[in-house]
Design a protein around this motif. Structure first.
Motif, PDB file in Angstrom:
ATOM      1  N   ALA A  19      59.557  21.909 -16.068  1.00 53.26           N
ATOM      2  CA  ALA A  19      60.453  21.230 -15.069  1.00 53.26           C
ATOM      3  C   ALA A  19      60.229  21.499 -13.537  1.00 53.26           C
ATOM      4  O   ALA A  19      60.474  20.408 -12.791  1.00 53.26           O
ATOM      5  CB  ALA A  19      62.044  21.605 -15.034  1.00 53.26           C
ATOM      6  N   LEU A  21      59.521  21.338  -9.896  1.00 56.35           N
ATOM      7  CA  LEU A  21      60.360  20.884  -8.752  1.00 56.35           C
ATOM      8  C   LEU A  21      61.836  20.714  -9.089  1.00 56.35           C
ATOM      9  O   LEU A  21      62.560  20.951  -8.193  1.00 56.35           O
ATOM     10  CB  LEU A  21      59.815  19.998  -7.665  1.00 56.35           C
ATOM     11  N   LEU A  22      61.742  20.105 -10.282  1.00 54.45           N
ATOM     12  CA  LEU A  22      63.495  19.821 -10.610  1.00 54.45           C
ATOM     13  C   LEU A  22      64.192  21.139 -10.995  1.00 54.45           C
ATOM     14  O   LEU A  22      65.259  20.986 -10.550  1.00 54.45           O
ATOM     15  CB  LEU A  22      63.137  18.930 -11.926  1.00 54.45           C
ATOM     16  N   TRP A  25      64.848  22.436  -7.510  1.00 54.43           N
ATOM     17  CA  TRP A  25      65.978  21.606  -6.846  1.00 54.43           C
ATOM     18  C   TRP A  25      67.228  21.987  -7.371  1.00 54.43           C
ATOM     19  O   TRP A  25      68.351  22.217  -6.922  1.00 54.43           O
ATOM     20  CB  TRP A  25      65.689  20.053  -6.976  1.00 54.43           C
ATOM     21  N   LEU A  59      61.367  15.020 -19.964  1.00 56.24           N
ATOM     22  CA  LEU A  59      60.084  15.344 -19.066  1.00 56.24           C
ATOM     23  C   LEU A  59      58.707  14.560 -19.587  1.00 56.24           C
ATOM     24  O   LEU A  59      59.152  13.891 -20.692  1.00 56.24           O
ATOM     25  CB  LEU A  59      59.670  16.769 -19.158  1.00 56.24           C
ATOM     26  N   HIS A 172      55.339  11.631 -11.438  1.00 57.60           N
ATOM     27  CA  HIS A 172      55.716  12.733 -11.887  1.00 57.60           C
ATOM     28  C   HIS A 172      56.342  13.830 -10.467  1.00 57.60           C
ATOM     29  O   HIS A 172      55.759  14.321  -9.792  1.00 57.60           O
ATOM     30  CB  HIS A 172      54.717  13.764 -12.380  1.00 57.60           C
ATOM     31  N   GLU A 174      58.493  15.888 -10.408  1.00 57.17           N
ATOM     32  CA  GLU A 174      58.665  17.294 -10.775  1.00 57.17           C
ATOM     33  C   GLU A 174      57.525  18.183 -10.642  1.00 57.17           C
ATOM     34  O   GLU A 174      57.555  19.387 -10.610  1.00 57.17           O
ATOM     35  CB  GLU A 174      59.429  17.460 -12.268  1.00 57.17           C
ATOM     36  N   ARG A 213      57.230  17.280  -2.361  1.00 56.56           N
ATOM     37  CA  ARG A 213      58.472  18.283  -2.419  1.00 56.56           C
ATOM     38  C   ARG A 213      59.566  17.565  -1.724  1.00 56.56           C
ATOM     39  O   ARG A 213      60.608  17.227  -2.550  1.00 56.56           O
ATOM     40  CB  ARG A 213      58.361  19.631  -2.095  1.00 56.56           C
ATOM     41  N   ALA A 216      60.532  14.450  -3.824  1.00 56.63           N
ATOM     42  CA  ALA A 216      61.029  14.804  -5.154  1.00 56.63           C
ATOM     43  C   ALA A 216      62.549  15.088  -4.869  1.00 56.63           C
ATOM     44  O   ALA A 216      63.395  14.600  -5.490  1.00 56.63           O
ATOM     45  CB  ALA A 216      60.424  15.802  -5.897  1.00 56.63           C
ATOM     46  N   TYR A 217      63.038  16.094  -4.095  1.00 54.36           N
ATOM     47  CA  TYR A 217      64.109  16.332  -3.655  1.00 54.36           C
ATOM     48  C   TYR A 217      65.123  15.209  -3.329  1.00 54.36           C
ATOM     49  O   TYR A 217      66.286  15.163  -3.860  1.00 54.36           O
ATOM     50  CB  TYR A 217      64.306  17.458  -2.552  1.00 54.36           C
ATOM     51  N   PHE A 220      65.607  13.141  -6.408  1.00 51.61           N
ATOM     52  CA  PHE A 220      66.789  13.937  -7.563  1.00 51.61           C
ATOM     53  C   PHE A 220      68.272  13.730  -6.716  1.00 51.61           C
ATOM     54  O   PHE A 220      69.053  13.777  -7.481  1.00 51.61           O
ATOM     55  CB  PHE A 220      66.386  15.286  -7.524  1.00 51.61           C
TER      56      PHE A 220
END
Length: 229
Positions: A19, A21-22, A25, A59, A172, A174, A213, A216-217, A220
């Motif tokens: 997972a 960075l997921l 987070w 994933l 991707h 994550e 990063r 990604a955040y 999400f």
């Protein structure tokens, strides 16, 4: 554990595709995750139920989402179908995005060429998919399912779609630079076929880690905000 407190479910297909960075987070947002590893459970016997989950994440995988000989694929499809029937939000990432697209009536097939490395994604909805470079690692591609909104694309394929409360992405978000470098080192043929190098993947990770990063955040967070609204 009551349904109201069940953790979000993350479906992991390979040990080197976690997972990332997921998980970071989720920890920072106080969201509990339960990771179920298909690769450690054979054909998927004992897969946890999706009922009562705040969301499900699927994933990436080296498998193809259209290859029905993959031992666990049918069981994962049954899990996705149950989540869809219960309106449990799904976030599909790369292979996961392809499998989600197929479950919703889209198609998955080999891409015109593989995409590997830290590549630019053209966002058609910057609030959901912040524009910029994301780690790409795929040889297959999805068509957005009927009724879906295309959110992002690249010269090779669709890159993101939204269907109700569900979100599928081809890239991707994550992946950390360390995960990406591990893939490049362990799968040199994939790197070569995509016309890039391990050094390029390493350099891309070093250059784009902080921005990747942040994006990604943001992605999400937007997924979470839409499913909780």
């Amino acid at each position: 554990m009551s349904a109201a407190t069940r953790p979000a479910l993350v479906l992991e297909h390979e040990a080197d595709a976690p997972a990332g960075l997921l998980a970071d987070w989720a920890a920072e947002r106080g969201i509990d995750l339960e990771v179920f590893a298909w690769h450690a459970d054979g054909d998927g016997d004992g897969a946890p139920d999706v009922a009562g989950r705040p969301f499900v994440v699927v994933l990436g995988s080296e498998a193809s989402a259209f290859d029905d000989t993959v031992p666990w694929l049918a069981r994962e499809r049954a899990l996705l179908d149950r989540a869809l029937a219960l309106d449990v939000p799904i976030l599909g990432i790369c292979f996961g995005g392809q499998h989600l697209a197929r479950a919703l009536g889209g198609t998955v097939s080999p891409a015109s060429r593989p995409e590997v490395g830290w590549l630019e994604v053209e966002s058609l909805d910057p609030e959901t998919v912040p524009p910029g470079r994301y780690l790409q690692w795929h040889r297959d591609a999805f068509t957005p399912p009927p009724g879906a909104e295309l959110l992002a694309r690249s010269p090779v394929s669709a890159q993101a779609f939204r269907h109700g409360r569900h979100l599928g992405v081809q890239f991707h978000p994550e992946v950390t630079p360390a995960i990406a470098l591990g893939w490049a080192t362990n799968y040199p043929d994939s790197v070569r076929r995509a016309g890039t190098t391990v050094a390029d993947v390493r350099a891309g990770g070093e250059e784009h880690a902080a921005d990747a990063r942040r994006r990604a955040y943001a992605l999400f967070d937007m997924f979470r905000s839409r499913i909780s609204g």
